[in-house]
Design a protein around this motif. Structure first.
Motif, PDB file in Angstrom:
ATOM      1  N   ASP A  41       0.827  -1.209   0.000  1.00 29.78           N
ATOM      2  CA  ASP A  41       0.000   0.000   0.000  1.00 29.78           C
ATOM      3  C   ASP A  41       0.863   1.262   0.000  1.00 29.78           C
ATOM      4  O   ASP A  41       0.553   2.234  -0.689  1.00 29.78           O
ATOM      5  CB  ASP A  41      -0.948   0.011   1.199  1.00 29.78           C
ATOM      6  N   ILE A  42       1.946   1.244   0.759  1.00 26.13           N
ATOM      7  CA  ILE A  42       2.856   2.390   0.798  1.00 26.13           C
ATOM      8  C   ILE A  42       3.499   2.587  -0.575  1.00 26.13           C
ATOM      9  O   ILE A  42       3.545   3.701  -1.093  1.00 26.13           O
ATOM     10  CB  ILE A  42       3.926   2.200   1.892  1.00 26.13           C
ATOM     11  N   ALA A  43       3.986   1.485  -1.168  1.00 29.01           N
ATOM     12  CA  ALA A  43       4.640   1.569  -2.477  1.00 29.01           C
ATOM     13  C   ALA A  43       3.686   2.085  -3.548  1.00 29.01           C
ATOM     14  O   ALA A  43       4.101   2.795  -4.471  1.00 29.01           O
ATOM     15  CB  ALA A  43       5.191   0.202  -2.879  1.00 29.01           C
ATOM     16  N   GLU A  44       2.402   1.773  -3.417  1.00 26.88           N
ATOM     17  CA  GLU A  44       1.410   2.212  -4.397  1.00 26.88           C
ATOM     18  C   GLU A  44       0.848   3.593  -4.084  1.00 26.88           C
ATOM     19  O   GLU A  44      -0.005   4.095  -4.809  1.00 26.88           O
ATOM     20  CB  GLU A  44       0.273   1.186  -4.471  1.00 26.88           C
ATOM     21  N   GLY A  45       1.342   4.199  -2.995  1.00 32.67           N
ATOM     22  CA  GLY A  45       0.910   5.545  -2.644  1.00 32.67           C
ATOM     23  C   GLY A  45      -0.461   5.633  -1.995  1.00 32.67           C
ATOM     24  O   GLY A  45      -1.011   6.728  -1.852  1.00 32.67           O
ATOM     25  N   LYS A  46      -1.000   4.504  -1.579  1.00 28.08           N
ATOM     26  CA  LYS A  46      -2.346   4.490  -1.011  1.00 28.08           C
ATOM     27  C   LYS A  46      -2.436   5.203   0.341  1.00 28.08           C
ATOM     28  O   LYS A  46      -3.519   5.576   0.760  1.00 28.08           O
ATOM     29  CB  LYS A  46      -2.848   3.057  -0.858  1.00 28.08           C
ATOM     30  N   LEU A  47      -1.306   5.382   1.001  1.00 28.24           N
ATOM     31  CA  LEU A  47      -1.319   6.019   2.321  1.00 28.24           C
ATOM     32  C   LEU A  47      -0.850   7.469   2.269  1.00 28.24           C
ATOM     33  O   LEU A  47      -0.799   8.143   3.300  1.00 28.24           O
ATOM     34  CB  LEU A  47      -0.461   5.210   3.303  1.00 28.24           C
ATOM     35  N   GLU A  48      -0.511   7.933   1.096  1.00 26.34           N
ATOM     36  CA  GLU A  48       0.038   9.282   0.958  1.00 26.34           C
ATOM     37  C   GLU A  48      -0.926  10.353   1.472  1.00 26.34           C
ATOM     38  O   GLU A  48      -0.521  11.278   2.171  1.00 26.34           O
ATOM     39  CB  GLU A  48       0.404   9.556  -0.501  1.00 26.34           C
ATOM     40  N   ALA A  49      -2.206  10.232   1.146  1.00 29.65           N
ATOM     41  CA  ALA A  49      -3.186  11.222   1.591  1.00 29.65           C
ATOM     42  C   ALA A  49      -3.284  11.248   3.115  1.00 29.65           C
ATOM     43  O   ALA A  49      -3.369  12.327   3.717  1.00 29.65           O
ATOM     44  CB  ALA A  49      -4.554  10.929   0.982  1.00 29.65           C
ATOM     45  N   LEU A  50      -3.233  10.084   3.740  1.00 27.28           N
ATOM     46  CA  LEU A  50      -3.285  10.034   5.205  1.00 27.28           C
ATOM     47  C   LEU A  50      -2.032  10.655   5.817  1.00 27.28           C
ATOM     48  O   LEU A  50      -2.118  11.370   6.824  1.00 27.28           O
ATOM     49  CB  LEU A  50      -3.439   8.592   5.687  1.00 27.28           C
ATOM     50  N   ALA A  51      -0.880  10.395   5.208  1.00 29.05           N
ATOM     51  CA  ALA A  51       0.363  10.970   5.704  1.00 29.05           C
ATOM     52  C   ALA A  51       0.333  12.494   5.601  1.00 29.05           C
ATOM     53  O   ALA A  51       0.708  13.197   6.549  1.00 29.05           O
ATOM     54  CB  ALA A  51       1.553  10.404   4.939  1.00 29.05           C
ATOM     55  N   GLN A  52      -0.124  13.000   4.483  1.00 30.24           N
ATOM     56  CA  GLN A  52      -0.199  14.456   4.297  1.00 30.24           C
ATOM     57  C   GLN A  52      -1.179  15.089   5.282  1.00 30.24           C
ATOM     58  O   GLN A  52      -0.921  16.167   5.814  1.00 30.24           O
ATOM     59  CB  GLN A  52      -0.595  14.783   2.854  1.00 30.24           C
ATOM     60  N   GLU A  53      -2.285  14.407   5.520  1.00 29.68           N
ATOM     61  CA  GLU A  53      -3.261  14.914   6.489  1.00 29.68           C
ATOM     62  C   GLU A  53      -2.655  14.967   7.891  1.00 29.68           C
ATOM     63  O   GLU A  53      -2.828  15.953   8.616  1.00 29.68           O
ATOM     64  CB  GLU A  53      -4.497  14.025   6.494  1.00 29.68           C
ATOM     65  N   ALA A  54      -1.927  13.943   8.275  1.00 26.63           N
ATOM     66  CA  ALA A  54      -1.298  13.907   9.591  1.00 26.63           C
ATOM     67  C   ALA A  54      -0.247  15.007   9.718  1.00 26.63           C
ATOM     68  O   ALA A  54      -0.154  15.675  10.765  1.00 26.63           O
ATOM     69  CB  ALA A  54      -0.668  12.539   9.834  1.00 26.63           C
ATOM     70  N   ILE A  55       0.545  15.212   8.682  1.00 25.60           N
ATOM     71  CA  ILE A  55       1.560  16.273   8.700  1.00 25.60           C
ATOM     72  C   ILE A  55       0.898  17.641   8.825  1.00 25.60           C
ATOM     73  O   ILE A  55       1.334  18.491   9.613  1.00 25.60           O
ATOM     74  CB  ILE A  55       2.453  16.183   7.442  1.00 25.60           C
ATOM     75  N   ALA A  56      -0.182  17.855   8.084  1.00 25.67           N
ATOM     76  CA  ALA A  56      -0.894  19.133   8.143  1.00 25.67           C
ATOM     77  C   ALA A  56      -1.465  19.372   9.535  1.00 25.67           C
ATOM     78  O   ALA A  56      -1.390  20.488  10.070  1.00 25.67           O
ATOM     79  CB  ALA A  56      -2.004  19.168   7.093  1.00 25.67           C
ATOM     80  N   GLU A  57      -2.025  18.345  10.147  1.00 24.53           N
ATOM     81  CA  GLU A  57      -2.570  18.471  11.501  1.00 24.53           C
ATOM     82  C   GLU A  57      -1.458  18.814  12.497  1.00 24.53           C
ATOM     83  O   GLU A  57      -1.627  19.661  13.374  1.00 24.53           O
ATOM     84  CB  GLU A  57      -3.270  17.174  11.924  1.00 24.53           C
ATOM     85  N   PHE A  58      -0.309  18.160  12.340  1.00 22.47           N
ATOM     86  CA  PHE A  58       0.823  18.431  13.223  1.00 22.47           C
ATOM     87  C   PHE A  58       1.300  19.868  13.053  1.00 22.47           C
ATOM     88  O   PHE A  58       1.508  20.587  14.030  1.00 22.47           O
ATOM     89  CB  PHE A  58       1.961  17.454  12.932  1.00 22.47           C
ATOM     90  N   GLU A  59       1.482  20.270  11.816  1.00 19.38           N
ATOM     91  CA  GLU A  59       1.979  21.622  11.546  1.00 19.38           C
ATOM     92  C   GLU A  59       0.983  22.688  11.991  1.00 19.38           C
ATOM     93  O   GLU A  59       1.391  23.817  12.337  1.00 19.38           O
ATOM     94  CB  GLU A  59       2.297  21.778  10.061  1.00 19.38           C
ATOM     95  N   ALA A  60      -0.297  22.389  12.018  1.00 18.39           N
ATOM     96  CA  ALA A  60      -1.315  23.336  12.471  1.00 18.39           C
ATOM     97  C   ALA A  60      -1.441  23.369  13.986  1.00 18.39           C
ATOM     98  O   ALA A  60      -2.219  24.142  14.541  1.00 18.39           O
ATOM     99  CB  ALA A  60      -2.663  22.990  11.838  1.00 18.39           C
ATOM    100  N   GLY A  61      -0.650  22.519  14.658  1.00 20.74           N
ATOM    101  CA  GLY A  61      -0.674  22.487  16.125  1.00 20.74           C
ATOM    102  C   GLY A  61      -1.831  21.722  16.710  1.00 20.74           C
ATOM    103  O   GLY A  61      -2.178  21.896  17.878  1.00 20.74           O
ATOM    104  N   HIS A  62      -2.424  20.829  15.946  1.00 16.88           N
ATOM    105  CA  HIS A  62      -3.565  20.053  16.433  1.00 16.88           C
ATOM    106  C   HIS A  62      -3.140  18.710  17.002  1.00 16.88           C
ATOM    107  O   HIS A  62      -3.888  17.746  16.917  1.00 16.88           O
ATOM    108  CB  HIS A  62      -4.576  19.840  15.305  1.00 16.88           C
ATOM    109  N   CYS A  63      -1.990  18.670  17.591  1.00 15.60           N
ATOM    110  CA  CYS A  63      -1.479  17.429  18.181  1.00 15.60           C
ATOM    111  C   CYS A  63      -1.274  17.653  19.671  1.00 15.60           C
ATOM    112  O   CYS A  63      -1.067  18.757  20.129  1.00 15.60           O
ATOM    113  CB  CYS A  63      -0.163  17.031  17.533  1.00 15.60           C
ATOM    114  N   ARG A  64      -1.316  16.551  20.402  1.00 17.40           N
ATOM    115  CA  ARG A  64      -1.076  16.640  21.834  1.00 17.40           C
ATOM    116  C   ARG A  64      -0.259  15.420  22.264  1.00 17.40           C
ATOM    117  O   ARG A  64      -0.286  14.390  21.607  1.00 17.40           O
ATOM    118  CB  ARG A  64      -2.366  16.717  22.617  1.00 17.40           C
ATOM    119  N   GLU A  65       0.435  15.582  23.345  1.00 21.84           N
ATOM    120  CA  GLU A  65       1.230  14.482  23.894  1.00 21.84           C
ATOM    121  C   GLU A  65       0.297  13.393  24.415  1.00 21.84           C
ATOM    122  O   GLU A  65      -0.752  13.704  24.965  1.00 21.84           O
ATOM    123  CB  GLU A  65       2.101  14.983  25.055  1.00 21.84           C
ATOM    124  N   ILE A  66       0.696  12.159  24.247  1.00 23.79           N
ATOM    125  CA  ILE A  66      -0.090  11.082  24.816  1.00 23.79           C
ATOM    126  C   ILE A  66       0.728  10.295  25.794  1.00 23.79           C
ATOM    127  O   ILE A  66       1.902  10.330  25.847  1.00 23.79           O
ATOM    128  CB  ILE A  66      -0.679  10.129  23.751  1.00 23.79           C
TER     129      ILE A  66
END
Length: 66
Positions: A41-66
């Motif tokens: 799935d990674i090689a076929e790029g199927k997770l790319e959208a999820l990765a970009q979404e996670a990066i955007a959330e992190f960069e927007a400060g929408h993350c918290r320590e767990i």
């Protein structure tokens, strides 16, 4: 009787130590197949959208320590 039914009957007749060996083998096989599917799935790029979404959330400060 189907192959699955025969397999189930054979499993039910296993001694506990052999059942434990079979269970471990099945878990290992399942994890191996899951890893292979994830890599594909990674090689076929199927997770790319999820990765970009996670990066955007992190960069927007929408993350918290767990």
């Amino acid at each position: 009787m189907s192959n699955l039914e025969q397999t189930k009957a054979a499993i039910l007749s296993l001694p506990s130590n052999e059942f434990e060996q079979l269970k471990k083998w099945l878990f290992d096989l399942d994890y191996e197949r899951w890893d292979e599917q994830l890599e594909q799935d990674i090689a076929e790029g199927k997770l790319e959208a999820l990765a970009q979404e996670a990066i955007a959330e992190f960069e927007a400060g929408h993350c918290r320590e767990i």
